[in-house]
Each structure stands twice: as C-alpha cells, then as structure tokens.
Enzyme design. Structure first.
Site, PDB file in Angstrom:
ATOM      1  N   ASN A 535       0.818  -1.219   0.000  1.00 30.27           N
ATOM      2  CA  ASN A 535       0.000   0.000   0.000  1.00 30.27           C
ATOM      3  C   ASN A 535       0.852   1.270   0.000  1.00 30.27           C
ATOM      4  O   ASN A 535       0.545   2.243   0.676  1.00 30.27           O
ATOM      5  CB  ASN A 535      -0.986  -0.014   1.176  1.00 30.27           C
ATOM      6  CG  ASN A 535      -1.882  -1.229   1.138  1.00 30.27           C
ATOM      7  OD1 ASN A 535      -2.540  -1.490   0.139  1.00 30.27           O
ATOM      8  ND2 ASN A 535      -1.872  -2.017   2.200  1.00 30.27           N
ATOM      9  N   HIS A 536       1.925   1.215  -0.773  1.00 29.43           N
ATOM     10  CA  HIS A 536       2.764   2.381  -1.022  1.00 29.43           C
ATOM     11  C   HIS A 536       2.665   2.742  -2.505  1.00 29.43           C
ATOM     12  O   HIS A 536       3.659   2.958  -3.185  1.00 29.43           O
ATOM     13  CB  HIS A 536       4.222   2.086  -0.650  1.00 29.43           C
ATOM     14  CG  HIS A 536       4.414   1.778   0.797  1.00 29.43           C
ATOM     15  ND1 HIS A 536       5.581   1.203   1.294  1.00 29.43           N
ATOM     16  CD2 HIS A 536       3.613   1.964   1.878  1.00 29.43           C
ATOM     17  CE1 HIS A 536       5.482   1.058   2.604  1.00 29.43           C
ATOM     18  NE2 HIS A 536       4.285   1.498   2.978  1.00 29.43           N
ATOM     19  N   GLN A 537       1.442   2.800  -3.007  1.00 28.61           N
ATOM     20  CA  GLN A 537       1.212   3.033  -4.426  1.00 28.61           C
ATOM     21  C   GLN A 537       1.672   4.431  -4.833  1.00 28.61           C
ATOM     22  O   GLN A 537       1.501   5.397  -4.074  1.00 28.61           O
ATOM     23  CB  GLN A 537      -0.275   2.873  -4.764  1.00 28.61           C
ATOM     24  CG  GLN A 537      -0.816   1.475  -4.524  1.00 28.61           C
ATOM     25  CD  GLN A 537      -1.320   1.225  -3.125  1.00 28.61           C
ATOM     26  OE1 GLN A 537      -1.108   2.043  -2.233  1.00 28.61           O
ATOM     27  NE2 GLN A 537      -1.987   0.108  -2.908  1.00 28.61           N
TER      28      GLN A 537
END
Length: 605
Positions: A535-537
């Site tokens: 979830n480090h897009q």
C-alpha cells in the site's frame, strides 16, 4: 465508566498480542463490540480523542475560493494547512470521507478499518503474476476520511535516502536533489528524540511529531540482536548517517497517540476563517474554460454541486483518485477519453501510467514467549492505555521493528530490501493457549521494476477505475524479495533466536507443489500466489520532463493552467522505505511553489 465496565464483561478480547492458535470465541462480534465501546470511551478522553482540537466541517461552501484542494489525505492536508497561513488566501479542502474515527487514534488499531466506510477498498484486476490465490485480484485499502491513509497505516517515519532523489533528478525533476528536499523534511518535523538522533538530519518545532512508541515487546529487541548477529548491524536512525540495519523505528505519533496529517496540519488551523473543510463530498470533475481550471464539480448527499476556483485547483487524491479525477476531467490519453465520450481538454498519455508499489511476501514463525512478555500478557492494556497512553495499545507491536538492507542486486548506498515484522499486537487473545507467539517476517522489494496502469471503467465518477498493478511481472522483483526471504529464514539460526526456539510454521502451498518445498522456485511461486501489497502506491501522475510525464517539477499539469497534482501519484519512482514523510515533504514544497506564484499581500499567520 459504564461503557468500560461493559467492555470488561467481554473478557478483554484485546490484550497483548496473538498467541498461536488464538481463537477468541465469536471474534467478529467481540471486536465489533470492542470498537463501539472503545469509541464511546475515547470520545470522553481528550488526551486520546483530541476532540476539542478537531476541525468542524462546513455544511455548504461559499460560491468561490482562491484555492481548492481535493483530498484531505497525506499531502492535501499539508497543502491546505500551509496555504491557510496566508490571510489573503481563501482555501477550500474537499474530502470524500468523514472525519477520522476516534479509535483510529490508538496505535494498536492500525488498519482495523479495512473494508469499512473509512476504506476505499480498491481492487486490482487481471493480475497475471500476483495475487493468484484471489484469481488475480489484489486488495488496496486506502483511507477515506480526513487524514486519508495516515489515519490507518503503521506510522513509520522514513524518508528514503539520497540515492532516491538522485534518481528523481535524473528523470527530469530538476530541483529535487537530497540537498534541496532536506529543508522541507526539517520544516515539517518535531523530533521528540533529538538528543538520541541528533540535529544534523532532524529538527524540532514542526507540525509532525516524530518519536518512538512508548512500548515495545521484549522480543522487538531480540530481533535487533539477531539482525546484528547476522552481520546486518543496528541503526539508531534510518534517515541518519547509517541508513541500513535493524531498528525500532521512529513513528509519526504523539505520546502514544496516532497523529494523522489532519491532526498535524489542520487541527491547529481550525479557527482560521480563510480555511473551510468540506467532508463527505466527492470531487467528480474539474471544470475548464479555455484550458484554465475555473471550478470543481462535486457530489454531496447525492446532489451535484459546483464551486469556483479563482486561482488554482490542487489535486491530492492519491495514486488512484488523482489520475481518475484527471481522466474524468478530460486530461489523459486521447483515445481512452474519446472511447468514453469524455471531452478531451488535454491529451496527456502518461495519466494513469507508471503505477507501481512496494510488494512483499511474509513467512510465519512461532517463538517461545519469554518471561517479561508473559507478564505483559496478564496486564490490563486497555486500562493502562486509557490512563496514561502507554502499554501494548500505545504501539503497533512488532510492526515498529524494521530493517533496511542492500541485497546482492544493488549497492550499499542504494538499499533495496525492507524487512517488516508482525506480531505482539494488542489484538484478540485466548489466555488458555500454549505459551507461544506467532509472528511474521516480511521481505519487501523497495525497487520494484514492474509497472501497472489505471484507466476509467466508465465516465460515471462514482464507478471505480480499472487498476492493473502488474506486480511481480518483472522477474527481477521476485529475486529481490527472495533475497529478503533468505534473511528471514536465516534468523532461526542466530544464537538469540535459537534460545527462543524461533520455528518456521508456514504451511506448504498446494498450488506450488510442483516445486521442492522451500526451494527458490517454490518461494517465487508462493509470492506470486499469495502476494502481499504494501500500500505504497505511487507514480500514476508522475513528475518529469519526458512524453509520459504528467506534471512539471513544480507539480503543474502540462498543457493546462491552474491545476497541480500533489501526492504519491506525483512521485516518479517510489522512495526506498515508508513514504508518508516524503509525501508530507511534497505538500510542504508545493505550498511554497504556490505561494511564490501568488505572492500574498499580508504576512503569514
């Protein structure tokens, strides 16, 4: 205190952390009851809820503002807060979700709101090299509230390293070297451990509180010792002179309480008459007149409204919402827009491209519980936390432990692997289970080469876009994760972990049975089957100067006037670590760029 007594009758479902075979009876119902009761308790505990400091959203905006910021997440709250320092500026911040929930202030509650109204709950599709267990669909939880995902994530404070920003400059982002971004990290920071980490790379007095959590399980320090025994060393400061090694990370928190971007940049500005915050309003389109942004269309309560912007619109929706909004507004690949009958304002082929993420895989282990942690097991973490914001609920358990390492595929000054740990969190516990803990060790590839894209599924703004991450499509990505898995697999052989009987308990995956269990080929198959996304897009409206760049080095969208994109989507290539502090830095710089283009007449507030 009646709610607290009612909670006691539930048998303390949330205590010191997961024990092997932990299976609280009726877990979902107990957790639901817990959150309801905890919300009621925290509502009346000012030290945790900070209720008196929160922003009061408006019901109806004015007809026009100088600046409209879309998205009150990691970057948007920063931009709006900083712009509101100028009395001449009239600023509107539009957020699709409500205020952040009270229990989210409790560090041990990180990501408990996944798949609730506070989560966009995005899904990717058609993945060919990832998330095979769910038929090629990966889940991307993203915060939908004031503070965005900063109200839900693990709060780690990291900046990446010098090499990351050199790469940005080499991709055409002039002005983004380490020396040029460091002052903005320092401006935002209020480091509460300055005597430990030093003032060379840190500062005090900024809006972002940075400190270690008040509590760590004993096993956290055992992990550091084991990492040192493996030869990777220990670092006191991942953003200091020694950027690699094992550490208990500093976090964006305030005395055992989460501090989101809303808390850092909006709460102390809540009385400014030139800042309005509109919640539960979904921005659906930017309106243009002859190539200049003049207004924002939004939906609130099922009604479409329009508010005018006399100077600029700043898009801060994140790596999914920002490209979606640009596409809906007619900015993006011409053929794609025309296929959906969207009027083309500017043909920008890079909108939605370059989408990438940190991807990982985790291994499960059991460990014998030591005497100190057994004693913690019998403590009452809820009462301790409510009393003084310490104890297990004041931290994220082992998630605060991490390591930044350089694999065989990179150089020592450009580390490409991060190790995460999970366990010892304040979660459901059955005290009748054996004295063993289950933990997870996770290897993350920080230098993903795979690139995905985002496109519209419809011209209807309420229909989610189509996301394909293409995670692990480039075989080099799996090699980096595999290197990290070998680090995890070597930990049981250290003297420290032998004493604690650290034991691998992964169940073989039948889908990968054609490969010898625990062989490299088996692990590559496993990570593509049961992929973990971090979830480090980032990168879907990236900064740069080539044909696929969407914004220039001052965040301005190419070919139009009055629109900037400021958030993780702006990042050309994701930094080598947790990105929240970097995104805050982007917001700080963007506010300065905007102020320079619109010089204020009056002094700052």
């Amino acid at each position: 205190m009646s709610a607290l007594r009612a909670f006691d009758s539930c048998g303390d479902p949330f205590t010191n952390g997961p024990v092997i075979n932990n299976a609280c009876g009726q877990l979902v119902s107990q957790c639901t009851v817990f959150l309801m009761l905890l919300n009621s308790i925290i509502d009346n505990n000012e030290k945790i809820s900070r209720d008196s400091k929160r922003v009061t959203p408006i019901e109806q905006p004015k007809s026009s503002y100088d600046f409209i910021v879309i998205g009150a997440g990691n970057a948007g709250a920063v931009v709006a807060g900083r712009l509101s320092e100028v009395p001449d500026y009239k600023v509107l911040l539009i957020e699709a979700g409500p205020d952040e929930p009270y229990p989210a202030q409790v560090p041990s509650n990180y990501f408990i709101y996944k798949e609730t109204m506070y989560d966009w709950n995005y899904k990717t599709h058609n993945e060919t090299s990832a998330c095979g267990v769910s038929d090629g669909v990966c889940t991307w939880p993203r915060g939908k509230n004031l503070g965005g995902t900063t109200s839900h994530h693990g709060m780690a404070y990291h900046r990446g390293n010098r090499k990351d920003y050199e790469k940005w400059v080499n991709m055409g982002c002039k002005g983004w070297s380490w020396e040029e971004v460091l002052p903005y990290f320092l401006r935002s920071e209020d480091n509460r451990e300055i005597d430990r980490v030093g003032s060379k790379q840190h500062a005090t007095g900024g809006p972002l509180p940075v400190e270690r959590f008040p509590w760590q399980p004993r096993f956290a320090w055992d992990i550091l010792k084991a990492g040192d025994e493996l030869g990777y060393g220990i670092t006191e400061d991942m953003v200091g002179d020694k950027i690699t090694g094992f550490t208990v990370a500093q976090t964006i928190s305030d005395k055992g309480v989460r501090m989101s971007s809303a808390g850092s940049y909006l709460w102390h500005n809540r009385k400014r008459i030139n800042l309005d915050v509109l919640t539960e309003a979904y921005a659906s389109k930017i309106i243009f007149n002859n190539g200049t942004a003049v207004a924002v269309e939004y939906v609130k309560g099922g009604i479409v409204n329009v508010v005018n912007a006399s100077r600029e619109v700043i898009v801060s929706g994140g790596a999914v919402n920002s490209p979606q909004l640009l596409l809906l507004s007619g900015i993006g690949p011409k053929k794609h827009l025309e296929s959906l009958d969207i009027k083309v304002v500017k043909d920008l082929p890079g909108v939605g491209k370059n989408l990438h993420n940190h991807v990982s895989y985790g291994l499960d282990f059991t460990v014998d519980e030591d005497e100190e942690d057994q004693q913690n097991n019998t403590a009452d973490p809820l009462h301790t936390y409510l009393d003084n914001q310490t104890g297990p609920m004041s931290s994220t358990g082992l998630a605060q432990v991490t390591a930044i390492l350089a694999s065989n595929y990179t150089s020592p000054d450009d580390p490409d692997v991060q190790m995460f740990f999970y366990g010892y969190t304040a979660t459901c516990l059955n005290r009748d289970t054996p004295k063993k803990r289950q933990i997870r060790i996770i290897a993350v590839n920080l230098h993903a080469k795979s690139r995905g894209e985002l496109t519209l599924a419809s011209s209807n703004p309420l229909i989610y876009p189509l996301i394909t991450s293409n995670d692990l499509q480039n075989e080099d990505d799996a090699k980096v994760i595999l290197w990290g898995l070998h680090v995890a697999l070597s930990m049981p052989n250290t003297p420290t972990m032998k004493k604690l009987n650290l034991t691998l308990v992964n169940t073989p995956i039948s889908h990968c049975s054609q490969f010898r269990y625990m062989s490299d080929e088996y692990w590559k198959c496993a990570m593509k089957w049961n992929t973990r996304t971090e979830n480090h897009q980032a990168g879907s409206c990236r900064m740069g100067t080539d044909e696929l760049a969407v914004i220039d080095p001052q965040f301005k969208v190419y070919g139009i006037k009055g629109v900037r994109v400021v958030d993780a989507s702006s990042i050309p290539v994701m930094v080598s670590g947790n990105p929240s502090a970097t995104i805050t830095m982007l917001g700080e710089r963007a506010a300065d760029f905007i102020k320079a283009d619109h010089p204020p007449d009056n002094k700052l507030l």
